[in-house]
Design a protein around this motif. Structure first.
Motif, PDB file in Angstrom:
ATOM      1  N   PHE A  72       1.080  -0.897   0.150  1.00 16.31           N
ATOM      2  CA  PHE A  72      -0.356  -0.294  -0.297  1.00 16.31           C
ATOM      3  C   PHE A  72       0.902   1.414  -0.152  1.00 16.31           C
ATOM      4  CE2 PHE A  72      -3.154  -2.682   2.756  1.00 16.31           C
ATOM      5  CZ  PHE A  72      -4.193  -3.293   1.413  1.00 16.31           C
ATOM      6  N   THR A  73       1.653   1.558   0.851  1.00 20.13           N
ATOM      7  CA  THR A  73       2.864   2.492   1.095  1.00 20.13           C
ATOM      8  C   THR A  73       3.671   2.964  -0.353  1.00 20.13           C
ATOM      9  OG1 THR A  73       2.629   2.241   3.144  1.00 20.13           O
ATOM     10  CG2 THR A  73       4.600   3.661   2.526  1.00 20.13           C
ATOM     11  N   TYR A  74       4.274   1.448  -0.893  1.00 18.30           N
ATOM     12  CA  TYR A  74       5.005   1.737  -1.552  1.00 18.30           C
ATOM     13  C   TYR A  74       4.227   2.516  -3.027  1.00 18.30           C
ATOM     14  CZ  TYR A  74       7.734  -0.692  -5.345  1.00 18.30           C
ATOM     15  OH  TYR A  74       8.353  -0.676  -6.450  1.00 18.30           O
ATOM     16  N   ARG A  75       2.844   1.370  -3.475  1.00 15.27           N
ATOM     17  CA  ARG A  75       2.444   1.633  -4.656  1.00 15.27           C
ATOM     18  C   ARG A  75       2.039   3.137  -4.351  1.00 15.27           C
ATOM     19  NH1 ARG A  75       0.716  -3.207  -4.088  1.00 15.27           N
ATOM     20  NH2 ARG A  75      -1.794  -2.959  -2.880  1.00 15.27           N
ATOM     21  N   ALA A  76       1.412   3.975  -3.354  1.00 15.10           N
ATOM     22  CA  ALA A  76       1.347   5.440  -3.049  1.00 15.10           C
ATOM     23  C   ALA A  76       2.423   6.130  -3.451  1.00 15.10           C
ATOM     24  CB  ALA A  76       0.503   5.734  -1.561  1.00 15.10           C
ATOM     25  N   ALA A  77       3.399   5.708  -2.418  1.00 20.06           N
ATOM     26  CA  ALA A  77       4.605   6.537  -3.329  1.00 20.06           C
ATOM     27  C   ALA A  77       5.224   7.130  -4.543  1.00 20.06           C
ATOM     28  CB  ALA A  77       6.038   6.514  -2.220  1.00 20.06           C
ATOM     29  N   LEU A  78       4.760   5.866  -5.230  1.00 24.45           N
ATOM     30  CA  LEU A  78       4.998   5.911  -6.827  1.00 24.45           C
ATOM     31  C   LEU A  78       4.008   6.376  -7.582  1.00 24.45           C
ATOM     32  CD1 LEU A  78       6.223   2.324  -7.396  1.00 24.45           C
ATOM     33  CD2 LEU A  78       7.982   4.166  -7.114  1.00 24.45           C
ATOM     34  N   LEU A 112       6.103  -3.486  -9.113  1.00 22.06           N
ATOM     35  CA  LEU A 112       7.031  -3.562  -9.364  1.00 22.06           C
ATOM     36  C   LEU A 112       8.281  -3.697 -10.335  1.00 22.06           C
ATOM     37  CD1 LEU A 112       6.580  -6.832  -6.843  1.00 22.06           C
ATOM     38  CD2 LEU A 112       7.047  -5.219  -6.037  1.00 22.06           C
ATOM     39  N   ASP A 113       8.584  -4.217 -10.988  1.00 20.82           N
ATOM     40  CA  ASP A 113       8.526  -3.065 -12.522  1.00 20.82           C
ATOM     41  C   ASP A 113       9.217  -1.506 -12.547  1.00 20.82           C
ATOM     42  OD1 ASP A 113       8.745  -5.686 -13.133  1.00 20.82           O
ATOM     43  OD2 ASP A 113       6.538  -5.542 -14.444  1.00 20.82           O
ATOM     44  N   ASP A 114       8.616  -1.091 -11.850  1.00 21.25           N
ATOM     45  CA  ASP A 114       8.454   0.648 -11.863  1.00 21.25           C
ATOM     46  C   ASP A 114      10.083   0.809 -11.701  1.00 21.25           C
ATOM     47  OD1 ASP A 114       8.343   3.138 -11.427  1.00 21.25           O
ATOM     48  OD2 ASP A 114       6.078   3.074 -11.314  1.00 21.25           O
ATOM     49  N   PRO A 115      10.819   1.705 -12.835  1.00 18.95           N
ATOM     50  CA  PRO A 115      11.826   1.778 -12.462  1.00 18.95           C
ATOM     51  C   PRO A 115      12.298   2.408 -11.507  1.00 18.95           C
ATOM     52  CG  PRO A 115      11.056   2.696 -14.685  1.00 18.95           C
ATOM     53  CD  PRO A 115      10.181   2.130 -14.260  1.00 18.95           C
ATOM     54  N   ARG A 116      11.457   3.609 -10.807  1.00 20.50           N
ATOM     55  CA  ARG A 116      11.851   3.870  -9.573  1.00 20.50           C
ATOM     56  C   ARG A 116      11.916   3.241  -8.242  1.00 20.50           C
ATOM     57  NH1 ARG A 116       6.915   8.300  -9.700  1.00 20.50           N
ATOM     58  NH2 ARG A 116       6.316   6.037 -10.302  1.00 20.50           N
ATOM     59  N   GLY A 117      11.513   2.134  -8.560  1.00 16.46           N
ATOM     60  CA  GLY A 117      11.359   1.234  -7.210  1.00 16.46           C
ATOM     61  C   GLY A 117      12.412   0.344  -6.761  1.00 16.46           C
ATOM     62  N   GLU A 118      12.677  -0.401  -5.955  1.00 16.51           N
ATOM     63  CA  GLU A 118      13.827  -1.066  -5.783  1.00 16.51           C
ATOM     64  C   GLU A 118      13.431  -1.976  -4.499  1.00 16.51           C
ATOM     65  OE1 GLU A 118      18.693  -2.055  -4.708  1.00 16.51           O
ATOM     66  OE2 GLU A 118      17.565  -0.205  -5.272  1.00 16.51           O
ATOM     67  N   ILE A 119      13.115  -3.522  -4.834  1.00 14.77           N
ATOM     68  CA  ILE A 119      12.597  -4.182  -3.383  1.00 14.77           C
ATOM     69  C   ILE A 119      14.089  -4.842  -2.775  1.00 14.77           C
ATOM     70  CG2 ILE A 119      11.212  -5.614  -2.189  1.00 14.77           C
ATOM     71  CD1 ILE A 119       9.406  -3.613  -3.782  1.00 14.77           C
TER      72      ILE A 119
END
Length: 226
Positions: A72-78, A112-119
């Motif tokens: 939830f938090t990750y997607r809202a941040a993106l 999970l494939d957004d280039p701005r994100g990293e897990i």
């Protein structure tokens, strides 16, 4: 009454068992016998990211999120972050990401494939330490949602995140003007004092679990580094 169906279980390192459950069209992650999070009440976790980003002045903020959960938090941040932003998530339970790509894929989408994100599969404290020793760049925001709050620890060792030493490390890992935001299921006046004692400018907000101003009241601390 709709039955609850168990989809999968996972062990938190140094903690209890997580169980992913479906209940009609909703999904719930249980911690032991307690409901940890679910798709019916996600608004406050989204606001953890939305309200933090609204306070940041950095043009392309670098953010660290402790705990993926249901994302939830990750997607809202993106969704709110500008072009060039970087969102790093620390998650200690590998199965959480399997769930994100499997039974919860309809929620995850392509994030999970957004280039701005990293897990990153690690303890969030390790990434805070890396920012302090120069292994990685410092952050404009650190968002913690790894427990039910400073007084609701779900994994052994997480107490250090909310201690005087842990807060000092978090502050050092932030760029000037950076924000440490902490989600909690309940208020904690002692934690507010610890944040102030650590040198933060502190704002405490209550946010409902649902966007229609219903559901439980959750607490979010916004602690700014001056």
């Amino acid at each position: 009454m709709l039955p609850r169906e168990t989809i999968d279980t996972a062990q938190i390192p140094g903690g209890d068992t997580l169980t992913l459950i479906s209940h009609g069209r909703d999904f719930i992650i249980m911690l032991g016998r307690d409901e940890l999070m679910g798709t019916r009440m996600q608004y406050s976790e989204e606001q953890l990211a939305v309200l933090t980003l609204a306070e940041l002045s950095a043009a392309a903020p670098r953010m660290l999120i402790g705990g993926y959960g249901m994302g939830f938090t990750y997607r809202a941040a993106l969704a709110e972050a500008p072009e060039g932003a970087e969102v790093v998530v620390a998650e200690v339970v590998p199965e959480i990401l399997d769930w994100a790509r499997g039974p919860l894929a309809h929620l995850t989408g392509e994030t999970l494939d957004d280039p701005r994100g990293e897990i990153v599969l690690c303890d969030v404290a390790a990434l805070i330490d890396d920012a302090n020793d120069g292994t990685c760049h410092k952050f404009d925001a650190i968002l913690l949602d790894v427990d039910n709050g400073p007084d609701g620890i779900v994994r052994d060792g997480n107490e250090r995140l909310y201690s005087r030493t842990g807060l000092a490390k978090a502050r050092e890992a932030l760029n000037p003007g950076g924000i440490l935001a902490v989600w909690s299921a309940a208020p904690d006046h002692k934690f507010t004092k610890r944040l102030k004692d650590a040198g933060f400018d502190v704002e405490v907000r209550e946010v409902r679990a649902r966007p229609n101003n219903k559901g439980p009241r959750h607490t979010i601390w916004f602690a700014k580094k001056g």
